[in-house]
Design an enzyme around this catalytic site. Structure first.
Site, PDB file in Angstrom:
ATOM      1  N   ARG A 189       0.902  -1.101   0.017  1.00  0.00           N
ATOM      2  CA  ARG A 189       0.050   0.038  -0.012  1.00  0.00           C
ATOM      3  C   ARG A 189       0.947   1.186  -0.094  1.00  0.00           C
ATOM      4  O   ARG A 189       1.331   1.711   1.139  1.00  0.00           O
ATOM      5  CB  ARG A 189      -0.975  -0.115   1.426  1.00  0.00           C
ATOM      6  CG  ARG A 189      -1.962  -0.946   1.121  1.00  0.00           C
ATOM      7  CD  ARG A 189      -2.687  -1.318   2.214  1.00  0.00           C
ATOM      8  NE  ARG A 189      -2.172  -2.100   3.406  1.00  0.00           N
ATOM      9  CZ  ARG A 189      -2.490  -2.494   4.502  1.00  0.00           C
ATOM     10  NH1 ARG A 189      -3.890  -2.182   4.870  1.00  0.00           N
ATOM     11  NH2 ARG A 189      -1.853  -3.323   5.232  1.00  0.00           N
ATOM     12  N   ASP A 243       5.320  -6.151  -3.851  1.00  0.00           N
ATOM     13  CA  ASP A 243       4.746  -7.444  -3.357  1.00  0.00           C
ATOM     14  C   ASP A 243       5.978  -8.356  -2.913  1.00  0.00           C
ATOM     15  O   ASP A 243       6.656  -8.792  -4.417  1.00  0.00           O
ATOM     16  CB  ASP A 243       3.775  -8.078  -4.227  1.00  0.00           C
ATOM     17  CG  ASP A 243       3.108  -9.076  -3.642  1.00  0.00           C
ATOM     18  OD1 ASP A 243       3.826  -9.856  -2.970  1.00  0.00           O
ATOM     19  OD2 ASP A 243       1.839  -9.568  -4.210  1.00  0.00           O
ATOM     20  N   SER A 271       7.188 -16.661  14.544  1.00  0.00           N
ATOM     21  CA  SER A 271       5.926 -16.658  15.494  1.00  0.00           C
ATOM     22  C   SER A 271       6.024 -17.783  16.271  1.00  0.00           C
ATOM     23  O   SER A 271       6.791 -18.713  15.725  1.00  0.00           O
ATOM     24  CB  SER A 271       4.623 -16.563  14.737  1.00  0.00           C
ATOM     25  OG  SER A 271       3.669 -16.922  15.514  1.00  0.00           O
ATOM     26  N   TYR A 282      -0.313 -21.578   8.139  1.00  0.00           N
ATOM     27  CA  TYR A 282       0.247 -20.553   8.879  1.00  0.00           C
ATOM     28  C   TYR A 282       1.403 -21.013   9.693  1.00  0.00           C
ATOM     29  O   TYR A 282       2.628 -20.654   9.602  1.00  0.00           O
ATOM     30  CB  TYR A 282      -0.775 -19.519   9.434  1.00  0.00           C
ATOM     31  CG  TYR A 282      -0.133 -18.523  10.306  1.00  0.00           C
ATOM     32  CD1 TYR A 282       0.262 -17.354   9.376  1.00  0.00           C
ATOM     33  CD2 TYR A 282      -0.072 -18.474  11.673  1.00  0.00           C
ATOM     34  CE1 TYR A 282       1.218 -16.407   9.804  1.00  0.00           C
ATOM     35  CE2 TYR A 282       0.684 -17.336  12.226  1.00  0.00           C
ATOM     36  CZ  TYR A 282       1.317 -16.363  11.346  1.00  0.00           C
ATOM     37  OH  TYR A 282       2.054 -15.470  12.030  1.00  0.00           O
TER      38      TYR A 282
HETATM   39  P1  NDP Z   1      -0.357  -6.448   9.889  1.00  0.00           P
HETATM   40  O1  NDP Z   1      -1.323  -7.218   9.223  1.00  0.00           O
HETATM   41  O2  NDP Z   1      -0.794  -5.555  10.714  1.00  0.00           O
HETATM   42  O3  NDP Z   1       0.937  -5.957   8.954  1.00  0.00           O
HETATM   43  C1  NDP Z   1       1.467  -6.911   7.979  1.00  0.00           C
HETATM   44  C2  NDP Z   1       2.481  -6.290   7.113  1.00  0.00           C
HETATM   45  O4  NDP Z   1       2.733  -7.089   5.931  1.00  0.00           O
HETATM   46  C3  NDP Z   1       1.504  -5.209   6.363  1.00  0.00           C
HETATM   47  O5  NDP Z   1       2.435  -4.117   6.294  1.00  0.00           O
HETATM   48  C4  NDP Z   1       1.567  -5.518   4.809  1.00  0.00           C
HETATM   49  O6  NDP Z   1       1.505  -4.504   3.809  1.00  0.00           O
HETATM   50  C5  NDP Z   1       2.524  -6.606   4.843  1.00  0.00           C
HETATM   51  N1  NDP Z   1       2.382  -7.489   3.516  1.00  0.00           N
HETATM   52  C6  NDP Z   1       1.573  -8.566   3.550  1.00  0.00           C
HETATM   53  N2  NDP Z   1       1.513  -9.092   2.510  1.00  0.00           N
HETATM   54  C7  NDP Z   1       2.548  -8.564   1.893  1.00  0.00           C
HETATM   55  C8  NDP Z   1       3.195  -8.707   0.329  1.00  0.00           C
HETATM   56  N3  NDP Z   1       2.946  -9.659  -0.118  1.00  0.00           N
HETATM   57  N4  NDP Z   1       4.065  -7.978   0.338  1.00  0.00           N
HETATM   58  C9  NDP Z   1       4.699  -6.912   1.046  1.00  0.00           C
HETATM   59  N5  NDP Z   1       3.993  -6.663   2.240  1.00  0.00           N
HETATM   60  C10 NDP Z   1       3.229  -7.400   2.627  1.00  0.00           C
HETATM   61  O7  NDP Z   1       0.101  -7.793  10.862  1.00  0.00           O
HETATM   62  P2  NDP Z   1       1.466  -7.916  11.804  1.00  0.00           P
HETATM   63  O8  NDP Z   1       2.105  -6.581  12.074  1.00  0.00           O
HETATM   64  O9  NDP Z   1       0.907  -8.503  13.061  1.00  0.00           O
HETATM   65  O10 NDP Z   1       2.449  -8.930  11.140  1.00  0.00           O
HETATM   66  C11 NDP Z   1       3.863  -8.737  10.853  1.00  0.00           C
HETATM   67  C12 NDP Z   1       4.483  -9.833  10.723  1.00  0.00           C
HETATM   68  O11 NDP Z   1       4.484 -10.398  12.103  1.00  0.00           O
HETATM   69  C13 NDP Z   1       4.008 -11.021  10.031  1.00  0.00           C
HETATM   70  O12 NDP Z   1       5.057 -11.977   9.565  1.00  0.00           O
HETATM   71  C14 NDP Z   1       3.261 -11.982  10.948  1.00  0.00           C
HETATM   72  O13 NDP Z   1       3.209 -13.374  10.467  1.00  0.00           O
HETATM   73  C15 NDP Z   1       4.075 -11.701  12.277  1.00  0.00           C
HETATM   74  N6  NDP Z   1       3.513 -12.068  13.543  1.00  0.00           N
HETATM   75  C16 NDP Z   1       2.346 -11.572  13.935  1.00  0.00           C
HETATM   76  C17 NDP Z   1       1.858 -11.820  14.963  1.00  0.00           C
HETATM   77  C18 NDP Z   1       0.500 -11.175  15.707  1.00  0.00           C
HETATM   78  O14 NDP Z   1      -0.215 -11.821  16.433  1.00  0.00           O
HETATM   79  N7  NDP Z   1       0.097 -10.028  15.184  1.00  0.00           N
HETATM   80  C19 NDP Z   1       2.470 -12.625  16.065  1.00  0.00           C
HETATM   81  C20 NDP Z   1       3.697 -13.351  15.614  1.00  0.00           C
HETATM   82  C21 NDP Z   1       4.092 -13.016  14.271  1.00  0.00           C
HETATM   83  P3  NDP Z   1       0.352  -4.305   2.636  1.00  0.00           P
HETATM   84  O15 NDP Z   1      -0.615  -4.948   3.130  1.00  0.00           O
HETATM   85  O16 NDP Z   1       0.610  -2.826   2.423  1.00  0.00           O
HETATM   86  O17 NDP Z   1       1.391  -4.974   1.549  1.00  0.00           O
HETATM   87  C1  8X3 Z   2       0.548 -14.908  14.963  1.00  0.00           C
HETATM   88  C2  8X3 Z   2       0.400 -15.456  16.459  1.00  0.00           C
HETATM   89  O1  8X3 Z   2      -0.804 -17.387  17.553  1.00  0.00           O
HETATM   90  O2  8X3 Z   2      -2.127 -15.906  16.449  1.00  0.00           O
HETATM   91  O3  8X3 Z   2       1.729 -15.547  14.575  1.00  0.00           O
HETATM   92  O4  8X3 Z   2      -0.710 -17.466  15.213  1.00  0.00           O
HETATM   93  S1  8X3 Z   2      -0.927 -16.667  16.477  1.00  0.00           S
END
Ligand code: NDP
Ligand code: 8X3
Length: 252
Positions: A35, A60, A140, A153
């Site tokens: 975005r 992407d 994670s 996932y």
């Molecule tokens: P959000 O959905 O808030 O953020 C995800 C980010 O990833 C966004 O900036 C999105 O940007 C980007 N993204 C997704 N797909 C693509 C793509 N194909 N290319 C480029 N950018 C991409 O989630 P989180 O901040 O929670 O997630 C961040 C990371 O942390 C992930 O890897 C998630 O698996 C991991 N994580 C999250 C946890 C949680 O509980 N929230 C716990 C453990 C790990 P855009 O859509 O603009 O492309």
């Molecule tokens: C994101 C945390 O526990 O929802 O990685 O999978 S959980």
């Protein structure tokens, strides 16, 4: 600290909080996400607040050509990346294995695993040339134990654990650190994306306990990136105090 930090998935959640934390520490930022308008807004917000340089780099991560084009065509002053935070990722759906959608599985693997590989493969050669660098992969706790409906996932994050370990060993001769971060529940757009815009389901995820904030995780990542050159945190698990792993959360 005047470093160049490349953060994927910086338009939201943990990635956006990392942008704020590293900008606050005086680092220049290359910010990725799909975005573009959000990247521009974050650039404006952070460069008004901190005197750091910010380069939005929308693409992407699962688009091989887009990744290599973007990294290879970085302007000269942005080529020396000190820290790569492989954060872009997502979960899609929480159905049991036999009911889950193949397309959801494909997107998760292409983003969380293949995308991380593309970006790393594009960035690492310059780090090797400079004999320094730090790669921080956002895995994670889901990668340690597969919870109900977490299937692919969880598998994608297990892959990130294995990739981090493999990368670390191969990067030893090049003085490049590899840190694998395993957060528990963090309140971001993660659940809204997983449940495809169903706000009620997304909100349920964080009811009855205090989840981590994106800033909690970002500050921990900044700490990992601020240690002396000879010190590397290999793996780090961070959860809310009421969570012990991907299965057990104490909810009131
Ligand atoms: P959000 O959905 O808030 O953020 C995800 C980010 O990833 C966004 O900036 C999105 O940007 C980007 N993204 C997704 N797909 C693509 C793509 N194909 N290319 C480029 N950018 C991409 O989630 P989180 O901040 O929670 O997630 C961040 C990371 O942390 C992930 O890897 C998630 O698996 C991991 N994580 C999250 C946890 C949680 O509980 N929230 C716990 C453990 C790990 P855009 O859509 O603009 O492309
Ligand atoms: C994101 C945390 O526990 O929802 O990685 O999978 S959980």
């Amino acid at each position: 600290m005047n470093r160049t930090v490349f953060i994927t998935g910086a338009t939201s959640g943990i990635g956006k909080a990392c942008a704020e934390a590293f900008a606050g520490a005086g680092d220049d930022l290359i910010l990725n996400g799909r975005r573009e308008e959000r990247l521009e807004a974050i650039k404006k917000e952070l460069s008004d607040k901190y005197s750091v340089r910010i380069l939005p780099l929308p693409f992407d991560v699962s688009d091989k050509n887009a990744v290599f084009d973007a990294v290879h065509n970085l302007p000269g002053e942005w080529k020396d990346i000190d820290i790569l935070i492989n954060n872009a990722g997502l979960a899609l759906g929480k159905e049991p294995f036999h009911e889950a959608h193949l397309h959801d599985w494909e997107v998760m693997i292409e983003t969380n695993v293949t995308g991380l590989l593309y970006v790393s493969k594009a960035v690492i050669p310059e780090m090797i040339r400079r004999n320094k660098g730090h790669i921080i992969n956002i895995s994670s706790i889901a990668g340690d134990f597969a919870y109900q409906g977490g299937n692919i996932y969880c598998a994608s994050k297990s892959a990130v654990n294995a990739i981090s370990s493999a990368m670390r060993t191969d990067m030893l001769p090049h003085s490049i650190k590899v840190t694998n971060i395993k957060p528990g529940a963090v309140e971001t757009e993660f659940s809204l994306v997983r449940f495809k815009g169903d706000t009620e389901k997304a909100d349920q995820t964080y009811i009855g306990f205090q989840p981590l904030s994106p800033l909690d995780v970002a500050q921990t990542i900044l700490y990992c990136a601020s240690l002396p050159e000879h010190v590397c945190i290999n793996d780090l698990t961070i959860t809310p105090v009421s969570q012990s792993n991907g299965v057990y959360i104490f909810k009131k």
